[in-house]
Each structure stands twice: as C-alpha cells, then as structure tokens.
Design a protein around this motif. Structure first.
Motif, short mmCIF file in Angstrom:
data_model
loop_
_atom_site.label_atom_id
_atom_site.label_comp_id
_atom_site.label_asym_id
_atom_site.label_seq_id
_atom_site.Cartn_x
_atom_site.Cartn_y
_atom_site.Cartn_z
N SER A 94 0.72 -1.16 -0.03
CA SER A 94 -0.02 -0.05 -0.14
C SER A 94 0.89 1.37 0.01
O SER A 94 0.35 2.25 -0.16
CB SER A 94 -1.12 -0.04 1.24
OG SER A 94 -1.75 -1.14 1.37
N VAL A 95 1.97 1.30 0.47
CA VAL A 95 3.19 2.47 0.57
C VAL A 95 3.12 3.22 -0.71
O VAL A 95 3.37 4.37 -0.60
CB VAL A 95 4.28 1.82 1.23
CG1 VAL A 95 5.13 1.38 0.33
CG2 VAL A 95 4.93 3.29 1.67
N PRO A 96 3.20 2.55 -1.87
CA PRO A 96 3.41 3.34 -3.13
C PRO A 96 2.28 4.38 -3.37
O PRO A 96 2.42 5.57 -3.95
CB PRO A 96 3.14 2.26 -4.23
CG PRO A 96 3.65 1.13 -3.60
CD PRO A 96 3.16 1.11 -2.23
N TYR A 97 1.04 3.98 -2.96
CA TYR A 97 -0.23 4.90 -3.11
C TYR A 97 -0.10 6.01 -2.01
O TYR A 97 -0.59 7.16 -2.15
CB TYR A 97 -1.34 4.37 -2.98
CG TYR A 97 -1.54 2.99 -3.95
CD1 TYR A 97 -1.69 3.32 -5.25
CD2 TYR A 97 -1.28 1.66 -3.36
CE1 TYR A 97 -1.80 2.38 -6.23
CE2 TYR A 97 -1.62 0.58 -4.27
CZ TYR A 97 -1.45 0.84 -5.74
OH TYR A 97 -1.52 0.00 -6.61
N LEU A 98 0.47 5.77 -0.72
CA LEU A 98 0.70 6.66 0.09
C LEU A 98 1.84 7.69 -0.13
O LEU A 98 1.27 8.94 0.13
CB LEU A 98 1.20 6.05 1.42
CG LEU A 98 0.18 5.22 2.26
CD1 LEU A 98 1.00 4.24 3.38
CD2 LEU A 98 -0.79 5.98 2.86
N CYS A 99 2.62 7.24 -0.88
CA CYS A 99 3.73 8.21 -1.13
C CYS A 99 3.41 9.16 -2.37
O CYS A 99 4.05 10.05 -2.78
CB CYS A 99 5.01 7.48 -1.43
SG CYS A 99 6.04 6.75 -0.10
N LEU A 100 2.29 9.02 -3.10
CA LEU A 100 1.76 9.68 -4.12
C LEU A 100 1.02 11.00 -3.72
O LEU A 100 0.94 12.20 -4.20
CB LEU A 100 0.72 9.09 -4.96
CG LEU A 100 0.89 7.86 -5.84
CD1 LEU A 100 -0.29 6.96 -6.16
CD2 LEU A 100 1.76 8.29 -7.08
N HIS A 101 1.02 11.22 -2.28
CA HIS A 101 0.36 12.30 -1.48
C HIS A 101 1.78 13.16 -1.16
O HIS A 101 2.36 13.14 -0.21
CB HIS A 101 -0.23 12.12 -0.28
CG HIS A 101 -1.54 11.36 -0.49
ND1 HIS A 101 -2.75 11.72 -1.15
CD2 HIS A 101 -1.79 10.13 -0.37
CE1 HIS A 101 -3.71 11.01 -1.10
NE2 HIS A 101 -3.28 9.78 -0.97
N LYS A 102 2.27 14.03 -2.22
CA LYS A 102 3.50 14.76 -1.96
C LYS A 102 3.64 15.64 -0.98
O LYS A 102 4.71 16.00 -0.48
CB LYS A 102 3.93 15.21 -3.36
CG LYS A 102 3.93 14.08 -4.48
CD LYS A 102 4.32 15.09 -5.77
CE LYS A 102 4.62 13.95 -7.18
NZ LYS A 102 4.91 14.33 -8.28
N TYR A 103 2.56 16.12 -0.52
CA TYR A 103 2.46 17.18 0.50
C TYR A 103 2.25 16.70 1.96
O TYR A 103 1.98 17.40 2.73
CB TYR A 103 1.74 18.34 0.07
CG TYR A 103 2.11 18.79 -1.25
CD1 TYR A 103 3.21 19.89 -1.15
CD2 TYR A 103 1.34 18.59 -2.41
CE1 TYR A 103 3.51 20.55 -2.52
CE2 TYR A 103 1.72 19.09 -3.68
CZ TYR A 103 2.68 19.91 -3.69
OH TYR A 103 3.20 20.60 -4.81
N MET A 104 2.07 15.38 2.17
CA MET A 104 1.65 14.94 3.54
C MET A 104 2.82 14.64 4.33
O MET A 104 3.92 14.35 3.82
CB MET A 104 1.33 13.32 3.13
CG MET A 104 0.37 12.50 4.41
SD MET A 104 -0.21 11.04 4.05
CE MET A 104 1.23 10.00 3.46
N VAL A 105 2.68 15.19 5.53
CA VAL A 105 3.47 15.59 6.64
C VAL A 105 3.50 14.66 7.63
O VAL A 105 4.21 14.33 8.41
CB VAL A 105 3.66 17.06 7.18
CG1 VAL A 105 4.10 18.09 5.92
CG2 VAL A 105 2.22 17.36 7.93
N SER A 106 2.31 13.82 7.76
CA SER A 106 2.00 13.17 8.93
C SER A 106 1.28 11.95 8.65
O SER A 106 0.23 11.70 7.89
CB SER A 106 1.08 13.83 10.12
OG SER A 106 0.91 12.79 11.07
N LEU A 107 1.98 10.63 8.86
CA LEU A 107 1.22 9.38 8.83
C LEU A 107 0.88 8.69 10.04
O LEU A 107 1.99 8.19 10.80
CB LEU A 107 2.22 8.53 7.89
CG LEU A 107 1.48 7.04 7.38
CD1 LEU A 107 0.15 7.27 6.69
CD2 LEU A 107 2.55 6.16 6.61
N ASP A 108 -0.17 8.33 10.53
CA ASP A 108 -0.63 7.64 11.63
C ASP A 108 -1.29 6.30 11.45
O ASP A 108 -2.45 6.30 11.05
CB ASP A 108 -1.18 8.52 12.66
CG ASP A 108 -1.37 7.87 14.00
OD1 ASP A 108 -0.92 6.72 14.30
OD2 ASP A 108 -2.07 8.55 14.82
#
Length: 902
Positions: A94-108
């Motif tokens: 799933s992490v490839p789709y998470l990293c598409l959010h280029k401006y995301m600063v927090s992942l919980d």
C-alpha cells in the motif's frame, strides 16, 4: 542497485495503476483517487472498515474518516490518521499509493494489525515529518532508509516485533524530537550519536534487548524523557547524564547497571520529577545530592545492593509522592522527618534490615495509600498514631519483631483493604473495632501470640473479605460464623490455634471458597453426613483435631478437591469409595485415625494423585493392583495397618514413585522385582515388620537412586546379592532380624559403621566378609555378648525385686538383724536362676523393637533404661543399655544394684 530497481518497479506499477483508475474515475480529484487506490490495496475484509465513499466534489475526500487536507493547495492530503481502525495487510503493498501524496507530512497507522517489514519507501515519502506505526505486527529490522529524511521529527515504532540493531543513520535525523522504539526485540548497542541529536527531547527505548553502556551526553543535552528500562544495559551511570539539565523523567529499571550512584550526576538535575533505578546492581549509599531535587515526585531504587541509612534529609524533597527503597541492605531507623511528606502516597521500604520502632510521626502522612514495611527487623509496638492514616488502603508490616497489642483505633482506617501483620510477636486479643473495616479484602494476623475468642461475624462485619488467615496463634472459642462473606470469600486459614466446637458445616454452602485450613485445633464430634456438595474448594486440611465418626461420602462430590487431609483425628469406619470420583485429587491423607476395612480400589480412578497416605490405621485386606496403576503417584504410605497377602508385582507403571512405606503390616511373600523398574525411586523403601520371606532379589540393585532401605523384622534368608553394591545413593539400610548369612556388600560397610544395630538378628551374617577368620571370631564374640547380656539382665532383674527384698529385710531385722546379708544374697541368687537359660541379646533387642523410644522408662548419665517383655508376656524386665565408652563397667553394675525399680 537492487533497491533502486525495486523502487522503479513500484513507480511504474503505480503509474500504470493510476492510469487505469483515472479512466474509471475521471471525475474525481487525484488525491481522492490515490486514497481509493490505497483502500483497494488492502485486504477485502479490511476495506469495509474504512467508510470512504466516492463523490464528484473536489474536496469530498477531505471529509473522509482520518483524512486532513490543506485548504490552499488544491485540497491535497496533509495528514492521514488511520489509528485504531483495525486495518491489516502488508504495508509494502500500500505504501506506493501513500507516497503519491507529495505534500503529506503526517502518517499515523498506529493501533492496527499491519504485518510484514516496514517499507523502505517511507524514508523518501512526500514531506513526512511524523511516522507513527506503533502497536502493529511489523517484524524484521528497521530499514535504515527511514532515518534518511532530515525533516523527520517524530517516529514511533513501539509495540511491534522488530529485531536487529538500531541503524547508525538515526544520527542523521538532526530535526528528530521524538523516537519511540519500545517493546520490540532490538539488540546491540545504541548508536553513540543518537543521544547527541540537538533537538531530541523524548527517547523511549524500553523493553528490548539492548546492551552495552550508555553513551555520553553532550553539554547541550535537551532530553526531557529518557526511558531505557527492561534492557541489558551495563556499566556505570555516565557522569555526563548531569548535562541534561531539563531532564524530568529518567527510568532505567531492570538493567545491569552497577557500581556506586555518582553523586555529582544528579546534582544539577533540578527539574527531575521521576527517577527509577530499581532492579539493577547499584551499590553504596544513597547519594545526599538526591535530597536537593526539590521537584522529585517519584524515587524508586528497589532491588539493588544499596546500604547505609535513610537520611533525615529525605524530607527536603517535599514533593515526593512515591518512595520505593525495598530489596536493599538499608539499616537504621525509619526517619522521623518523613512526617513532613504530607503528599506521600506510596512508601515501600520492605526487604531491608531496618530496625528500631515505628515512628509515631508516620501518622502525619495523611495521603498515604500503601505502606509496606515487611521483612525488616522493626520492633516495638504499633504506635496508635498509625490509625490516623484514614486514606490507607494497604498496610503490610509482616515478618518483623513488632510486639504488643493491635491498636483499638484501627477501626478508623476505614479505607483499609489489605492488612497483613503476620509473623510478629503481637499479643492480646483481636481489637473489636476491627469490624469497622468494611472494605477489608485481605486480613492476615497469622503466627503471632494472639489470644481470646474471635468476636466477629464474617458475612456481617467483612462483606468484601476474600482471604482470612488467623493461623498460628492461641485463639480459642468457636470458629467465626457467617463464613461465606460477600460471595467472594475464598481462603479461610485458622490452623494451629485452640478453636473448639464442631466441624463448620457452612463451608459446604460457600461456593466461592477455594482453600480451607483448620488443622491442629480442638474441633470434635462427627462431620455431618448431610454436608452439602461444594464444587469450589480445592484444598481442605482438617488434620490434628478430635473429629470422630465416619468420613462422609459427600466429599466424593467435592469435584474440585486436589488436597484432602483428615490425618490425626479419631475417624472410624471405612474409606468411602466415592473418593474415587475426585478426578482432580492430588493429595489424600487420612493417616493416624481408626479407619477399618479394605483400601477401596476406586482410588485407582484418581489419576492425578501424587501422594496417598493411609498409614497408622486398622486397614485390612490386600493391596489392590488398581492403586499401583496411578501414573503420577510419588509417595505411597500404607505402613502400620493390618494389610495381608502378597505385594503385587505391578509397580512398573509407577514411574513417578520415590517413596514406598509398607512397614508394620502382615504382608507375605517375596519382594516384587517390578520395583527395580522405577527409575526415579529415590527416597524410601520400607518393608519392615512384615512376614515377607525368600531371598533378597538381586534386581533391587538397580535402584541406584534409593537413599533408605528397611527390610528389618522379616524372614529373608540366604546371602545378600553382590548387585546391592550398585545402590550407590544409599545412606541408611536396616536388615536386622532376618535369617541372612554370608558376606555384606562392600559398599554397605560405611553405612553399617554409622548404624551398627541395622545388622543384628542375623547370626550368620559376616559384616567384614571373612568367613574363615572374622566370622568365627564374630560367633565367639556373640557368645561372649550373650553371656555378658545374661549377667547384665540378671543383675537388672534382681534389682527390680529390691523393693520386695527390703520389705523382707525390715521384718526380719526386727527378729534377727544378723541374717540380713545371707537373706539378701539368697534372694538375688534365687531370682537370677529364674532367667531363661537361652536368653540372647537379640531377644532383648527384639522385645524392645530395636531399642524403640516407646519402651524407654528412664535415662541416666551412662545409658537408657528400657522395659522389655518376654515372648510369653508373663515376665517383664528392666534393661539398661550402657554406653561403655563413657563409663566404667564395674561402677555401672554397682550403680544398677542400688536402683529401686517400681
């Protein structure tokens, strides 16, 4: 190169997936598409846990659960908080789709059930500065790439199954403020640069397998919280820890730190609030610098090797709420100044060597909730001021030297839930005000010197009581009524007192009861046959009372019983066969009663039994083979009964047996060879005082772990097999009063030297194995011994008649005084001639059952006097066993002649 190719593969895969997804969702904004792709990558059962619904609105995804967006960046995802949603799966998918959010600063993603390795891509994923993956099921090592991001400020990987070492790359995270690697399986040493990170304030490395010593701390150390407990750190505490001037919490419990606590280290830690150094190997005295820490609230130093005293200066830390100094070598008195700690909540100073009396000033610590002082040398009386602690819930002062009475004011401690004063020297009665402790759950006053009656009713006065232990005092009267207090009462221990009355039938009605100990009291009368069934009690000990009548069969329906002890009472009748229904029974003891009948074969159904003691009764019949089929039986005690028949040759299944007592019965036949198949038979084999016969089987030599062997007072004959030399663990053997002959096993010589009486009664046995020489001399010696025994016995018997002689002498003295000597001599000679001509020393030893203590009628400086009875029970003799090594033989005979026997 491999990692780079893998990254490219993921990128192409994601681009391809996005193109396909865009075709089917052309009206959705890209951030929403990325989120739906993330959802689609999760297992099907997990997807239902995320209520994300498609909408054509460009910012609808910002209202989805766990999603936070920027308001001025085309509604790009700023933070994704999916904590506690119950999600699962492999995060690498799933992490490839998470990293598409280029401006995301927090992942919980904390508090889920993700598994597999932590993805390397997270180290180069958008603009992440917060990564929270704690409380999942991640395994493997921590990828060093995750520490490559210089923007990382907070990372929490705690409560996973991570292993390996902490990567040195962690030292590159110059903006890192918080790192949580707790509760994993990390090993190795902590990278030296980690504690030097300029912005690091919170370090949680506890509950791992980290080793080595702590690295030095820089002069600019800004750490606030340092948790390193439950690891394997060693060495001394670094002096440079004192550089962390803002440190408020330092927890280093359960490590291997040693040496003296460096006083200067803590001198400047004026912001310290919590200090835990317990369960290490620290030694020396408690540094005085501790008492300058004005903000200290919790001080825990338990489980070390600290010595010295508790300083009166402790009161300077007036914010202290917790003091735990237990398990050290502290001496001296409890400081009186502790009274100034009005906010003190917990005081644990047990397991030390403190002495003196309790300071009355303790009564000023009005906030105390728990006071634990057990296992010290504290003496004196309990000060009445202790009763002022009305907030106290736990008071443990057991195993000290406290004396005097329990204060009447104890009833004022209305919040007390646990009171343990056992193993002291308290006297007087139990104070009546104790009934005011309505919240009491545990009360133990055992092993003191308390007297009087117990004047309270359990159900009425202690509705919350769970455990009551008053054993080992001198209490009397009736057992307290209302036994089933509040429905949670589980332990009643009243043993070793003087309680009287009848067996408390209330225990049959109390289903919450688990353990009942009434041993060694004065309970009497029968146990009612209509006693109710109780499926809760697993331990019932009523030994050493005056209970009579039959054992009620209802005990066979107390299905949870694992220990049942009715020994040393006056019970009669047979052992109820219903006891065979107790599938959980492990110990059954009914010894020293008046039980009759046969041993019920139904006991063979108690497959968990490990000890069966039916000794010292009047049981008859034979030993059933069912008893010898109990697979876990370790101890079988059937001695001193009236058992008959042969010993069954079926011991092979008793592989746990280590003690077999069959002595003093009427058993016949040979020794069964199946005993030799018991590989753990290590304690006692007692077959004495039976009617066994035949040769001692050579197979017994296989019992190389056996320590005690008693075959005395039987009819064994022949030579002792040489195989008995293999019984290398024997330290006592008794083969007296048989018909054995020939050589004694050489390995037994050292045993016989310590217990020479264990061979007597075997006239043809040669202790030294020299039949041609020594045995001939032995027989001569035996003849001389018999003559000597005859002389001694004759003298003793004549002296026994001295009282009658004196009477005759007195009468005749009035008539003819000069005939006194002739008359006395005539009386002695005539009485001596009445002794049996064939009297042997063996006859005397057999008559006294091997000089048994029960035949002793007196003791002197040079020996012991026994009562002996002839085989026809018509004559009684007084026989003195003289220690010839400590006295002169002639002097002893002269002394015997002066004794007046009754």
């Amino acid at each position: 190169m491999k990692n780079k190719n893998m990254l490219l593969f993921f990128q192409y895969h994601v681009i391809f997936s996005v193109i396909i997804f865009l075709v089917s969702s052309a009206s959705l904004p890209p951030p929403a598409i990325y989120l739906l792709q993330l959802l689609d990558s999760l297992p099907k059962h997990t997807q239902r846990l995320l209520p994300w619904n498609q909408s054509n609105s460009p910012k609808s995804h910002c209202q989805w659960a766990g999603v936070s967006c920027y308001s001025k960046k085309s509604f790009q995802v700023r933070a994704l908080n999916l904590s506690g949603f119950g999600l699962s799966g492999i995060l690498n998918n799933s992490v490839p789709y998470l990293c598409l959010h280029k401006y995301m600063v927090s992942l919980d993603l904390s508090g889920n059930s993700f598994s597999g390795n932590i993805p390397q891509m997270l180290g180069n994923c958008g603009q992440l500065n917060t990564i929270l993956l704690n409380d999942n099921g991640f395994g493997g090592s921590i990828p060093h790439q995750i520490f490559m991001s210089k923007s990382l400020r907070r990372i929490d990987l705690g409560y996973n199954s991570l292993s390996g070492e902490i990567s040195p790359e962690v030292s590159l995270c110059t903006n890192l403020e918080y790192i949580g690697l707790y509760n994993n399986f990390l090993s190795g040493e902590v990278p030296s640069g980690m504690f030097s990170l300029p912005n690091l304030k919170f370090i949680y490395l506890n509950t791992n397998n980290l080793t080595g010593s702590l690295p030095d701390f820089t002069p600019s150390c800004g750490i606030l919280d340092l948790w390193i407990h439950e690891n394997e750190f060693s060495g001394s505490l670094p002096h440079t820890l004192g550089n962390c001037y803002n440190l408020s919490t330092f927890i280093a419990s359960y490590n291997n730190f040693g040496g003296v606590i460096p006083p200067e280290t803590f001198k400047g830690l004026l912001q310290l609030e919590v200090l835990y150094l317990d369960e290490n190997n620290l030694e020396g005295e408690i540094p005085d610098t501790f008492w300058s820490l004005k903000n200290l609230q919790e001080l825990v130093l338990s489980g070390n090797k600290l010595n010295g005293t508790i300083s009166e200066r402790i009161a300077q830390c007036n914010q202290l709420a917790v003091i735990a100094l237990s398990g050290n070598n502290l001496v001296g008195r409890i400081p009186q100044s502790i009274a100034n700690l009005t906010g003190l909540t917990y005081l644990f100073i047990f397991n030390n060597m403190l002495n003196g009396s309790l300071p009355p000033e303790l009564g000023n610590c009005s906030s105390l909730v728990e006071l634990r002082l057990q296992h010290n040398f504290i003496g004196g009386r309990i000060p009445p001021e202790i009763c002022n602690l009305e907030s106290l819930e736990v008071l443990f002062m057991f195993s000290n030297h406290i004396e005097g009475r329990i204060p009447q004011g104890i009833g004022r401690m209305s919040n007390l839930a646990q009171l343990a004063l056992y193993n002291n020297s308290l006297t007087g009665g139990i104070p009546t005000q104790i009934v005011q402790l309505k919240k009491l759950r545990f009360l133990s006053l055992a092993h003191n010197d308390l007297t009087g009656e117990v004047q309270f009713e359990l159900r009425k006065n202690f509705p919350a009581l769970v455990r009551l232990d008053l054993s080992g005092n001198r209490l009397n009267g009736s057992i307290p009524s209302g036994i089933c207090a509040g429905g949670n009462f589980s332990v009643l221990a009243l043993g070793n007192n003087g309680f009287s009355g009848s067996f408390p039938t209330e225990i049959g009605k109390c289903s919450s009861l688990k353990r009942v100990v009434l041993r060694n009291n004065l309970l009497q009368g029968p146990i009612p046959a209509d006693l109710e069934e109780n499926s809760g009690i697993f331990f019932l000990d009523v030994q050493g009372n005056l209970i009579e009548g039959k054992i009620p069969s209802v005990f066979g329906h107390w299905t949870n019983l694992s220990m049942l002890d009715f020994s040393r009472n006056r019970l009669s009748g047979s052992i109820p066969s219903e006891l065979g229904k107790l599938e959980n029974l492990q110990i059954l003891r009914v010894s020293s009663n008046r039980l009759t009948g046969s041993i019920p074969s139904e006991l063979g159904h108690c497959k968990k039994i490990i000890k069966l003691d039916l000794s010292a009764n009047y049981l008859s019949g034979s030993i059933s083979s069912e008893i010898l089929s109990l697979p876990k039986l370790q101890s079988l005690l059937l001695q001193e009964n009236k058992l008959i028949g042969i010993i069954p040759d079926c011991f092979s299944s008793l592989q746990s047996l280590f003690e077999l007592q069959l002595g003093s019965n009427m058993l016949q036949g040979p020794i069964p060879c199946s005993l030799s198949n018991l590989h753990h038979f290590s304690s006692v084999l007692n077959l004495s005082n039976n009617r066994l016969f035949g040769e001692i089987p050579a197979c017994l030599g296989k019992l190389d772990k056996l320590q005690i062997l008693d075959l005395s007072s039987n009819s064994f004959y022949g030579e002792i097999p040489a195989d008995m030399n293999n019984m290398i663990s024997l330290y006592f053997v008794n083969i007296s009063f048989n018909h054995l002959k020939g050589k004694l096993p050489s390995a037994w010589m050292r045993i016989i030297a310590s217990y020479p009486g264990s061979l007597i009664g075997n006239s043809e046995l040669c202790p030294l194995g020299d039949e041609a020489g020594y045995c001939r001399e032995l027989r001569k010696g035996n003849s001389r011994g018999r003559v000597l025994a005859g002389v001694i016995t004759a003298v003793v018997v004549s002296v026994a008649l001295l009282c009658a002689v004196i009477y005759i002498l007195v009468v005749r003295l009035l008539q003819k005084k000069h005939s006194f000597d002739q008359t006395l001599l005539h009386e002695r000679q005539s009485r001596t001639e009445d002794l049996p001509e064939n009297l042997k020393i063996e006859d005397i030893i057999r008559a006294t059952e091997g000089w048994s203590d029960k035949y002793i009628i007196g003791r002197g400086k040079h020996g012991t006097v026994y009562r002996a009875e002839s085989s026809d029970s018509r004559n009684h003799w007084a026989v003195k066993k003289v220690n010839l090594s400590d006295t002169n033989f002639r002097l002893e005979l002269r002394t015997l002649g002066l004794i007046r026997h009754r």
